[in-house]
Motif scaffolding. Sequence first.
Motif, PDB file in Angstrom:
ATOM      1  N   SER A 149       0.826  -1.216   0.000  1.00 12.58           N
ATOM      2  CA  SER A 149       0.000   0.000   0.000  1.00 12.58           C
ATOM      3  C   SER A 149       0.858   1.263   0.000  1.00 12.58           C
ATOM      4  CB  SER A 149      -0.931  -0.007   1.217  1.00 12.58           C
ATOM      5  OG  SER A 149      -0.181  -0.069   2.419  1.00 12.58           O
ATOM      6  N   PHE A 150       2.015   1.219   0.626  1.00 11.15           N
ATOM      7  CA  PHE A 150       2.941   2.350   0.615  1.00 11.15           C
ATOM      8  C   PHE A 150       3.424   2.635  -0.807  1.00 11.15           C
ATOM      9  CE2 PHE A 150       7.433   3.718   0.821  1.00 11.15           C
ATOM     10  CZ  PHE A 150       7.272   4.945   1.426  1.00 11.15           C
ATOM     11  N   THR A 151       3.759   1.584  -1.537  1.00 14.04           N
ATOM     12  CA  THR A 151       4.205   1.751  -2.926  1.00 14.04           C
ATOM     13  C   THR A 151       3.095   2.315  -3.800  1.00 14.04           C
ATOM     14  OG1 THR A 151       5.688  -0.139  -2.608  1.00 14.04           O
ATOM     15  CG2 THR A 151       5.268   0.572  -4.877  1.00 14.04           C
ATOM     16  N   LEU A 152       1.870   1.814  -3.625  1.00 10.51           N
ATOM     17  CA  LEU A 152       0.754   2.320  -4.414  1.00 10.51           C
ATOM     18  C   LEU A 152       0.458   3.785  -4.085  1.00 10.51           C
ATOM     19  CD1 LEU A 152      -1.750  -0.686  -4.363  1.00 10.51           C
ATOM     20  CD2 LEU A 152      -0.345   0.114  -6.273  1.00 10.51           C
ATOM     21  N   THR A 153       0.591   4.156  -2.824  1.00  9.09           N
ATOM     22  CA  THR A 153       0.366   5.557  -2.452  1.00  9.09           C
ATOM     23  C   THR A 153       1.398   6.465  -3.086  1.00  9.09           C
ATOM     24  OG1 THR A 153      -0.487   4.770  -0.316  1.00  9.09           O
ATOM     25  CG2 THR A 153       0.006   7.112  -0.498  1.00  9.09           C
ATOM     26  N   THR A 187       0.779   6.185  -7.358  1.00  6.17           N
ATOM     27  CA  THR A 187      -0.540   6.388  -7.964  1.00  6.17           C
ATOM     28  C   THR A 187      -0.807   7.876  -8.189  1.00  6.17           C
ATOM     29  OG1 THR A 187      -1.378   4.410  -6.864  1.00  6.17           O
ATOM     30  CG2 THR A 187      -3.004   5.976  -7.685  1.00  6.17           C
ATOM     31  N   ASN A 188      -1.404   8.160  -9.321  1.00  5.15           N
ATOM     32  CA  ASN A 188      -1.830   9.531  -9.617  1.00  5.15           C
ATOM     33  C   ASN A 188      -2.909   9.937  -8.621  1.00  5.15           C
ATOM     34  OD1 ASN A 188      -2.838  11.913 -10.660  1.00  5.15           O
ATOM     35  ND2 ASN A 188      -3.231  11.123 -12.702  1.00  5.15           N
ATOM     36  N   PRO A 189      -2.705  11.012  -7.852  1.00  4.41           N
ATOM     37  CA  PRO A 189      -3.705  11.378  -6.834  1.00  4.41           C
ATOM     38  C   PRO A 189      -4.974  11.986  -7.404  1.00  4.41           C
ATOM     39  CG  PRO A 189      -1.947  13.002  -6.881  1.00  4.41           C
ATOM     40  CD  PRO A 189      -1.523  11.901  -7.818  1.00  4.41           C
ATOM     41  N   GLY A 190      -4.983  12.299  -8.687  1.00  6.37           N
ATOM     42  CA  GLY A 190      -6.123  12.962  -9.306  1.00  6.37           C
ATOM     43  C   GLY A 190      -5.740  14.320  -9.858  1.00  6.37           C
ATOM     44  N   ILE A 191      -4.670  14.336 -10.657  1.00  2.00           N
ATOM     45  CA  ILE A 191      -4.147  15.586 -11.193  1.00  2.00           C
ATOM     46  C   ILE A 191      -5.125  16.127 -12.243  1.00  2.00           C
ATOM     47  CG2 ILE A 191      -2.210  16.679 -12.380  1.00  2.00           C
ATOM     48  CD1 ILE A 191      -0.448  14.423 -11.281  1.00  2.00           C
ATOM     49  N   ILE A 192      -5.455  17.406 -12.119  1.00  2.63           N
ATOM     50  CA  ILE A 192      -6.392  18.058 -13.036  1.00  2.63           C
ATOM     51  C   ILE A 192      -5.607  18.634 -14.214  1.00  2.63           C
ATOM     52  CG2 ILE A 192      -8.155  19.848 -13.261  1.00  2.63           C
ATOM     53  CD1 ILE A 192      -8.560  19.622 -10.228  1.00  2.63           C
ATOM     54  N   GLY A 234      -4.944  12.436  -2.748  1.00  2.20           N
ATOM     55  CA  GLY A 234      -6.147  12.924  -3.406  1.00  2.20           C
ATOM     56  C   GLY A 234      -7.180  11.838  -3.566  1.00  2.20           C
ATOM     57  N   ALA A 235      -8.078  12.051  -4.519  1.00  2.00           N
ATOM     58  CA  ALA A 235      -9.222  11.148  -4.677  1.00  2.00           C
ATOM     59  C   ALA A 235      -8.803   9.750  -5.090  1.00  2.00           C
ATOM     60  CB  ALA A 235     -10.182  11.738  -5.720  1.00  2.00           C
ATOM     61  N   TRP A 236      -7.703   9.621  -5.832  1.00  2.00           N
ATOM     62  CA  TRP A 236      -7.365   8.325  -6.411  1.00  2.00           C
ATOM     63  C   TRP A 236      -6.378   7.505  -5.594  1.00  2.00           C
ATOM     64  CZ3 TRP A 236      -6.627   9.973 -12.236  1.00  2.00           C
ATOM     65  CH2 TRP A 236      -7.874  10.357 -12.745  1.00  2.00           C
ATOM     66  N   ASN A 237      -5.755   8.096  -4.586  1.00  4.34           N
ATOM     67  CA  ASN A 237      -4.834   7.310  -3.752  1.00  4.34           C
ATOM     68  C   ASN A 237      -5.129   7.429  -2.266  1.00  4.34           C
ATOM     69  OD1 ASN A 237      -3.989   9.929  -3.352  1.00  4.34           O
ATOM     70  ND2 ASN A 237      -1.808   9.507  -3.670  1.00  4.34           N
ATOM     71  N   ILE A 238      -6.253   8.053  -1.890  1.00  4.96           N
ATOM     72  CA  ILE A 238      -6.598   8.157  -0.471  1.00  4.96           C
ATOM     73  C   ILE A 238      -6.893   6.786   0.121  1.00  4.96           C
ATOM     74  CG2 ILE A 238      -9.015   8.637  -1.078  1.00  4.96           C
ATOM     75  CD1 ILE A 238      -7.146   9.962   2.011  1.00  4.96           C
ATOM     76  N   ARG A 239      -7.454   5.855  -0.673  1.00  2.00           N
ATOM     77  CA  ARG A 239      -7.748   4.508  -0.165  1.00  2.00           C
ATOM     78  C   ARG A 239      -6.465   3.761   0.174  1.00  2.00           C
ATOM     79  NH1 ARG A 239      -9.931   1.953  -5.934  1.00  2.00           N
ATOM     80  NH2 ARG A 239      -8.476   3.126  -7.243  1.00  2.00           N
ATOM     81  N   TYR A 240      -5.455   3.889  -0.702  1.00  2.00           N
ATOM     82  CA  TYR A 240      -4.167   3.240  -0.423  1.00  2.00           C
ATOM     83  C   TYR A 240      -3.488   3.879   0.791  1.00  2.00           C
ATOM     84  CZ  TYR A 240      -4.992   1.766  -5.248  1.00  2.00           C
ATOM     85  OH  TYR A 240      -5.552   1.267  -6.392  1.00  2.00           O
ATOM     86  N   PHE A 241      -3.651   5.178   0.940  1.00  2.00           N
ATOM     87  CA  PHE A 241      -3.044   5.865   2.079  1.00  2.00           C
ATOM     88  C   PHE A 241      -3.670   5.413   3.391  1.00  2.00           C
ATOM     89  CE2 PHE A 241      -3.004   9.464   5.075  1.00  2.00           C
ATOM     90  CZ  PHE A 241      -1.634   9.638   5.205  1.00  2.00           C
ATOM     91  N   LEU A 242      -4.994   5.228   3.411  1.00  2.00           N
ATOM     92  CA  LEU A 242      -5.646   4.774   4.636  1.00  2.00           C
ATOM     93  C   LEU A 242      -5.225   3.352   4.991  1.00  2.00           C
ATOM     94  CD1 LEU A 242      -9.276   6.187   4.197  1.00  2.00           C
ATOM     95  CD2 LEU A 242      -7.486   6.993   5.747  1.00  2.00           C
ATOM     96  N   ILE A 243      -5.102   2.478   3.985  1.00  2.00           N
ATOM     97  CA  ILE A 243      -4.629   1.113   4.252  1.00  2.00           C
ATOM     98  C   ILE A 243      -3.181   1.136   4.741  1.00  2.00           C
ATOM     99  CG2 ILE A 243      -4.170  -1.136   3.194  1.00  2.00           C
ATOM    100  CD1 ILE A 243      -6.475  -0.562   1.259  1.00  2.00           C
ATOM    101  N   TYR A 244      -2.376   1.982   4.121  1.00  2.00           N
ATOM    102  CA  TYR A 244      -0.982   2.127   4.561  1.00  2.00           C
ATOM    103  C   TYR A 244      -0.903   2.604   6.008  1.00  2.00           C
ATOM    104  CZ  TYR A 244       3.156   5.045   5.306  1.00  2.00           C
ATOM    105  OH  TYR A 244       4.240   5.676   5.858  1.00  2.00           O
ATOM    106  N   PHE A 304     -13.228   4.329  -1.267  1.00  2.00           N
ATOM    107  CA  PHE A 304     -12.645   3.135  -1.870  1.00  2.00           C
ATOM    108  C   PHE A 304     -13.111   2.904  -3.305  1.00  2.00           C
ATOM    109  CE2 PHE A 304     -12.267   2.483   2.688  1.00  2.00           C
ATOM    110  CZ  PHE A 304     -10.953   2.060   2.786  1.00  2.00           C
ATOM    111  N   LEU A 305     -14.156   3.627  -3.736  1.00  2.00           N
ATOM    112  CA  LEU A 305     -14.557   3.671  -5.147  1.00  2.00           C
ATOM    113  C   LEU A 305     -14.616   5.142  -5.530  1.00  2.00           C
ATOM    114  CD1 LEU A 305     -17.435   1.019  -5.214  1.00  2.00           C
ATOM    115  CD2 LEU A 305     -15.099   0.739  -6.052  1.00  2.00           C
ATOM    116  N   PRO A 306     -13.507   5.703  -5.993  1.00  2.00           N
ATOM    117  CA  PRO A 306     -13.427   7.154  -6.195  1.00  2.00           C
ATOM    118  C   PRO A 306     -14.534   7.684  -7.090  1.00  2.00           C
ATOM    119  CG  PRO A 306     -11.275   6.145  -6.427  1.00  2.00           C
ATOM    120  CD  PRO A 306     -12.251   5.021  -6.319  1.00  2.00           C
ATOM    121  N   ALA A 307     -14.872   8.959  -6.864  1.00  2.00           N
ATOM    122  CA  ALA A 307     -16.026   9.575  -7.527  1.00  2.00           C
ATOM    123  C   ALA A 307     -15.818   9.709  -9.025  1.00  2.00           C
ATOM    124  CB  ALA A 307     -16.310  10.941  -6.912  1.00  2.00           C
TER     125      ALA A 307
END
Length: 385
Positions: free
Chosen positions: A155-159, A162-167, A228-238, A372-375
Amino acid sequence: MSLSSGARTHVKRNLTDGLAARTPGRSPQVQHCNSRQPSRASAGSRPSKGASLTSRARRKSGGAPRRCRSRAPAGWQRLAIFSCIIPECLQRAMHRLLHYLFHTRNHTFIVLHLVLQGMVYTEYTWEVFGYCQELEFSLYYLLLPYLLLIINVFSFTLTCVTNPGIITKANELLFLHVYEFDEVMFPKNVRCSTCDLRKPARSKHCSVCNWCVHRFDHHCVWVNNCIGAWNIRYFLIYLLTLTASAATVAIVSTAFLVHLVVMSDLYQETYIDDFGHLHTMDTVFLIQYLFLTFPRIVFMLGFVMVLSFLLGGYLCFAVYLAATNQTTNEWHRGDGAWCWHCPLVAQRPSAEPQVHQNIHSHGLRSNLQEIFLPAFPYHERKKQE
């Protein structure tokens, strides 16, 4: 005896200042500053009669003149003292180092994180695991920290990667329709001054990474990435597995030391102090004895115990934010709205406080599903259907 033109001008100025001193709403500091600046024409002339009358009237009214200079705060005074003690070259070096560590993207904290984690698990494997096997501890109990380590590293590696949701220009319009604008914290039609993009609701520009992030939470130096939206789930698991692994290592190490004390009957031993008095074994002396016998284990135990409390507190805060569908950025900015109700905070009479309300929370299950299912992927699938 007639007064000269310069003296008459000086008397007129002082009488005007005397009238201004009696007028309410005028700052005493400004009055004194005006009265301390004589005109060029009166320079070198003796104090006039009007000036003495004006100063006498001020003394009678009890309005002692204030100094124009304001004293610096105590914090600035201490900084000034430190700036005198510490060489300027060292100050510049420290400023550059802090700027590099906390305001630029770098892998320093990633390396530090891996080194500390490696040291803890090396000590656990080298001493605690071997001693516990000799004491016939359950193997599943001893292997639990390694299982948590595998999940944590993954989970640390994925965090980190992973792209956090770059606009960007390509996905700007899609992000604008994901969340509703509340017109308080996130108003409509606001452009980022750096990226020159329209800012979707719940987004923020990261000054460290230099890009706007969808559902921005914070920038974490330990993963060298935005959350951000796309890696917050991995961060919480980490964060969860890191807290659990530190707590598990602490529990196993404590169980080993307690089992050792009970088996050897150390708590029933006695010792003689420096004055020749006989004492039974107390807790402080027992900890000292264990530290002298197993110094690395006791030091590691103290480190992981402190780490468990710190990580546990932050984990509770992160779970609270996830359960209420808030981000750290929104919680921090919404905190300012609470200050409007504080009587100690000065505010302008014409200011009308706008209290931020969380319009994105839709129940615990829906909030966790959004984590865990990003918007954005969910919205994109819905559009495709």
